[in-house]
Design an enzyme around this catalytic site. Sequence first.
Site, PDB file in Angstrom:
ATOM      1  N   TYR A  31       0.711  -1.332  -0.147  1.00 15.45           N
ATOM      2  CA  TYR A  31       0.001  -0.038   0.011  1.00 15.45           C
ATOM      3  C   TYR A  31       0.862   1.348  -0.192  1.00 15.45           C
ATOM      4  O   TYR A  31       0.561   2.292  -0.781  1.00 15.45           O
ATOM      5  CB  TYR A  31      -0.804  -0.018   1.309  1.00 15.45           C
ATOM      6  CG  TYR A  31      -2.285  -0.731   1.281  1.00 15.45           C
ATOM      7  CD1 TYR A  31      -3.251  -0.194   0.323  1.00 15.45           C
ATOM      8  CD2 TYR A  31      -2.227  -1.954   1.192  1.00 15.45           C
ATOM      9  CE1 TYR A  31      -4.406  -0.998  -0.119  1.00 15.45           C
ATOM     10  CE2 TYR A  31      -3.525  -2.878   0.887  1.00 15.45           C
ATOM     11  CZ  TYR A  31      -4.589  -2.106   0.622  1.00 15.45           C
ATOM     12  OH  TYR A  31      -5.678  -2.923   0.091  1.00 15.45           O
TER      13      TYR A  31
ATOM     14  N   HIS B 104      -6.883   2.000  -0.506  1.00 12.00           N
ATOM     15  CA  HIS B 104      -6.862   1.447   0.890  1.00 12.00           C
ATOM     16  C   HIS B 104      -8.247   2.154   1.507  1.00 12.00           C
ATOM     17  O   HIS B 104      -8.984   1.195   2.461  1.00 12.00           O
ATOM     18  CB  HIS B 104      -6.015   2.641   1.427  1.00 12.00           C
ATOM     19  CG  HIS B 104      -5.621   2.378   3.002  1.00 12.00           C
ATOM     20  ND1 HIS B 104      -6.229   3.091   3.973  1.00 12.00           N
ATOM     21  CD2 HIS B 104      -4.918   1.502   3.675  1.00 12.00           C
ATOM     22  CE1 HIS B 104      -5.920   2.719   5.283  1.00 12.00           C
ATOM     23  NE2 HIS B 104      -5.011   1.510   5.083  1.00 12.00           N
TER      24      HIS B 104
END
Length: 270
Positions: free
Chosen positions: A52, A67
Amino acid sequence: MKGTQRWLEFNSAHEHLNDGVVLMRLKITFVPADEVVVVPWNYLHLLHGFIYKAIRRASPKLGEFLHEQGFVVGSHRYKLLTFSLLYPKKAQPCDEGLKMTPPISWWVSSPLPAPMEALAMTLLTDNQISIGKVRLTVEHIEVEETPKFERRCLFQTLSPIVASTGIRRGEKLEHKFLSPDEPDFWRVIETNLRRKAQALDLTVSSEPLKFQLAGEPRSRLYEVQGTKVRGFEFKFWAEGDPKLLKVGYEAGFGERNAQGFGMVKVEAVG
């Protein structure tokens, strides 16, 4: 706005790497500074966090989308991203975790190229990754060609497949992880695949998929951010719409794919 339209926006913001090759699955090979490194037992959440951060660094809007939102189908959210366990030349358990001898291979996959391009851009720029206290250097990145899918494919897990259901006991709803020996396991797997296909705006056959184990499943228990997660490693045949099988290959089979579960490779077709 539909899911694929959002992805097309992200895709158009990136120039394809490797002379126009579209990135859908990456194989990354790492080498550490030392001859042997010790990786914590529950390292999947560390890889999850790295992915991420890497995507967000190369493409902040894409990182935020993955996310915070992802693809919504009913009450379910899908990140449409999966990755494998680490595969070293040799591994040996020890008190602190797994003692790994390099080179160490790692696969990351998505049905659309934007997150793979963002990840590759960060890896090529930084050339390193941290897994807890362990720092690994990227030796090379390989773009793997997508197999040609037929109606029947033999898959091997590269990370455990997770399937679960809720069981009501009185007024409480308990979470139960399913085994490949249970019919509900495969029902959950197929339902999950069809929702992912819907998130990708794919039209697929309503004909039920057929699954058959090709070996004895191995149970694996992980702790992911304080939650115990049980998955299974095994080989299996899947038969049905090739588009659905391809979704499983690229986005992962089962649940918690973005946390490092459900990645497979194709061993045979037909």
